[in-house]
Design a protein around this motif. Structure first.
Motif, mmCIF file in Angstrom:
data_model
loop_
_atom_site.group_PDB
_atom_site.id
_atom_site.type_symbol
_atom_site.label_atom_id
_atom_site.label_comp_id
_atom_site.label_asym_id
_atom_site.label_seq_id
_atom_site.Cartn_x
_atom_site.Cartn_y
_atom_site.Cartn_z
ATOM 1 N N ARG A 131 0.849 -1.188 0.000
ATOM 2 C CA ARG A 131 0.000 0.000 0.000
ATOM 3 C C ARG A 131 0.886 1.241 0.000
ATOM 4 N N ILE A 132 0.279 2.372 -0.292
ATOM 5 C CA ILE A 132 0.972 3.649 -0.190
ATOM 6 C C ILE A 132 1.185 3.943 1.295
ATOM 7 N N GLN A 192 10.631 3.617 -2.643
ATOM 8 C CA GLN A 192 10.086 4.814 -3.272
ATOM 9 C C GLN A 192 10.193 4.627 -4.773
ATOM 10 N N ASN A 212 5.475 10.495 -7.499
ATOM 11 C CA ASN A 212 6.254 9.811 -6.468
ATOM 12 C C ASN A 212 5.324 8.963 -5.622
ATOM 13 N N GLU A 213 5.771 7.761 -5.303
ATOM 14 C CA GLU A 213 5.000 6.895 -4.421
ATOM 15 C C GLU A 213 5.952 6.245 -3.425
ATOM 16 N N LEU A 214 5.621 6.371 -2.158
ATOM 17 C CA LEU A 214 6.339 5.677 -1.104
ATOM 18 C C LEU A 214 5.471 4.485 -0.744
ATOM 19 N N VAL A 215 5.967 3.287 -1.050
ATOM 20 C CA VAL A 215 5.179 2.068 -0.940
ATOM 21 C C VAL A 215 5.724 1.206 0.190
ATOM 22 N N SER A 233 4.322 12.659 -0.791
ATOM 23 C CA SER A 233 2.875 12.397 -0.838
ATOM 24 C C SER A 233 2.135 13.380 -1.730
ATOM 25 N N ARG A 244 3.759 -1.953 -11.210
ATOM 26 C CA ARG A 244 3.260 -0.584 -11.070
ATOM 27 C C ARG A 244 3.787 0.295 -12.206
ATOM 28 N N THR A 273 1.658 5.830 4.865
ATOM 29 C CA THR A 273 1.035 6.952 5.561
ATOM 30 C C THR A 273 2.064 7.549 6.514
#
Length: 152
Positions: free
Chosen positions: A7-8, A70, A54-57, A49, A112, A10
């Motif tokens: 998931r991304i 990332q 950009n995605e921090l997974v 975010s 992804r 938080t």
């Protein structure tokens, strides 16, 4: 690995993420895992975010974060204006190393990148990590370019 989900990240995951980043020979020299976390980590998380490219997974087993990466999506003029994905900051919790979490993280990132229309996925690894280089080569990555960095 049984029960592994992605998931991304938080902001509530930051403590576990920074702990993983600091939990290796190289990371222990460059990260500051302390409570409260230095504000720089929170500022970076907010910037990541807010950026749609950009995605921090995180990889999780139940509610525990056991991996992180990332992914940055970048448009390029080269290759006829194609997009590429860059994987950075890959870490797995020491409790699950060697159990397939890293492979699952990279496989997830590849899928992804494909779903975002990327023509290429790239990453770097520190030359002081020869085992990590072999790991990425087993997953089909090739050292086709020489990468250079300069600290500012």
């Amino acid at each position: 690995m049984e029960g592994l989900t992605f998931r991304i990240a938080t902001e509530q995951d930051l403590d576990q993420i920074v702990a993983m980043l600091a939990d290796d020979v190289l990371g222990s020299k460059r990260e500051r895992y302390e409570k409260p976390l230095p504000n720089s980590y929170i500022e970076a998380f907010v910037a990541i975010s807010a950026d749609p490219n950009n995605e921090l997974v995180v990889a999780c087993i139940d509610d525990k974060v056991v991996g992180v990466q990332q992914i940055t999506f970048t448009p390029y003029i080269t290759h006829q204006g194609a997009w590429r994905a860059t994987i950075e900051g890959v870490r797995t919790a020491s409790s699950v190393r060697g159990k397939g979490v890293g492979t699952a993280l990279i496989s997830w990132a590849i899928q992804r990148a494909k779903s975002r229309g990327c023509h290429l996925i790239q990453l770097t690894t520190d030359k002081q990590r020869p085992d990590t280089l072999r790991f990425y080569e087993r997953l089909g990555f090739q050292a086709t370019h020489e990468g250079l960095k300069k600290k500012l």
